[in-house]
Scaffold this motif. Structure first.
Motif, mmCIF file in Angstrom:
data_model
loop_
_atom_site.group_PDB
_atom_site.id
_atom_site.type_symbol
_atom_site.label_atom_id
_atom_site.label_comp_id
_atom_site.label_asym_id
_atom_site.label_seq_id
_atom_site.Cartn_x
_atom_site.Cartn_y
_atom_site.Cartn_z
ATOM 1 N N LEU A 84 -73.657 65.632 20.518
ATOM 2 C CA LEU A 84 -74.507 65.961 21.638
ATOM 3 C C LEU A 84 -74.927 64.506 22.003
ATOM 4 O O LEU A 84 -75.206 64.091 23.254
ATOM 5 C CB LEU A 84 -75.887 66.874 21.428
ATOM 6 N N GLU A 85 -75.547 63.763 21.035
ATOM 7 C CA GLU A 85 -75.990 62.406 21.354
ATOM 8 C C GLU A 85 -74.924 61.585 21.894
ATOM 9 O O GLU A 85 -75.164 60.652 22.855
ATOM 10 C CB GLU A 85 -76.564 61.729 19.970
ATOM 11 N N ARG A 86 -73.800 61.695 21.505
ATOM 12 C CA ARG A 86 -72.831 60.899 21.873
ATOM 13 C C ARG A 86 -72.465 61.452 23.549
ATOM 14 O O ARG A 86 -72.384 60.244 24.397
ATOM 15 C CB ARG A 86 -71.329 60.951 21.415
ATOM 16 N N LEU A 87 -72.505 62.620 23.943
ATOM 17 C CA LEU A 87 -72.406 62.991 25.269
ATOM 18 C C LEU A 87 -73.303 62.586 26.083
ATOM 19 O O LEU A 87 -73.140 62.153 27.191
ATOM 20 C CB LEU A 87 -72.160 64.423 25.317
ATOM 21 N N LEU A 88 -74.578 62.450 25.553
ATOM 22 C CA LEU A 88 -75.773 62.179 26.471
ATOM 23 C C LEU A 88 -75.591 60.709 26.731
ATOM 24 O O LEU A 88 -75.970 60.151 27.744
ATOM 25 C CB LEU A 88 -76.934 62.477 25.817
ATOM 26 N N ALA A 89 -75.132 59.459 25.731
ATOM 27 C CA ALA A 89 -74.920 58.291 25.789
ATOM 28 C C ALA A 89 -73.811 58.093 26.970
ATOM 29 O O ALA A 89 -74.050 57.201 27.594
ATOM 30 C CB ALA A 89 -74.506 57.785 24.633
ATOM 31 N N LEU A 90 -72.805 58.988 27.154
ATOM 32 C CA LEU A 90 -71.803 58.778 28.044
ATOM 33 C C LEU A 90 -72.101 59.163 29.442
ATOM 34 O O LEU A 90 -71.408 59.007 30.552
ATOM 35 C CB LEU A 90 -70.477 59.776 27.504
ATOM 36 N N GLY A 91 -73.297 59.801 29.484
ATOM 37 C CA GLY A 91 -73.983 59.948 30.845
ATOM 38 C C GLY A 91 -74.179 61.562 31.436
ATOM 39 O O GLY A 91 -74.569 62.012 32.355
#
Length: 131
Positions: A84-91
């Motif tokens: 989830l954190e990775r996806l949020l960081a991707l936009g």
């Protein structure tokens, strides 16, 4: 370091009709049914196997202003919180579609506002699936 499409979710009035149709078209089998009449179909190796499954979500009146198909993704190499954190960081952005907060998945939007869900269960990367 990626996600995999775990299932495609299609809102429909008659999951049984569409399950019969898509099982014949794709040589899929019924993998499970829900109390509300929703049906999951897929390849014989099941969820997380060689192909995404199709979840036929029972909806008496699919919203004509909302896409009837969305993607569910599963992390392949980390837990749901880290993904989830990775996806949020991707936009990606969190989306509120009326969830209760008790769901085991997260509803997100891509940078253009298309909804998708991040499921809890990890699945093997494509290259390792079925090995």
């Amino acid at each position: 370091m990626a996600c995999r499409i775990g299932e495609l979710v299609l809102d429909c009035r008659d999951p049984e009709l569409l399950a019969r149709f898509w099982c014949e078209v794709l040589d899929f089998v019924v993998l499970g049914t829900e109390d509300d009449g929703s049906i999951e179909i897929g390849a014989r190796d099941g969820f997380g196997g060689s192909q995404p499954t199709i979840f036929l979500s029972k909806s008496d009146e699919p919203d004509p202003h909302k896409p009837r198909l969305h993607i569910d993704v599963n992390a392949t190499d980390r837990d749901q919180a880290a993904e989830l954190e990775r996806l949020l960081a991707l936009g990606a952005r969190k989306a509120d579609i009326g969830q209760t907060g008790e769901e085991s998945w997260h509803v997100l939007q891509d940078p253009e506002g298309n909804e998708f869900c991040l499921l809890r269960q990890r699945i093997a990367p494509v290259s390792a699936a079925g090995s």
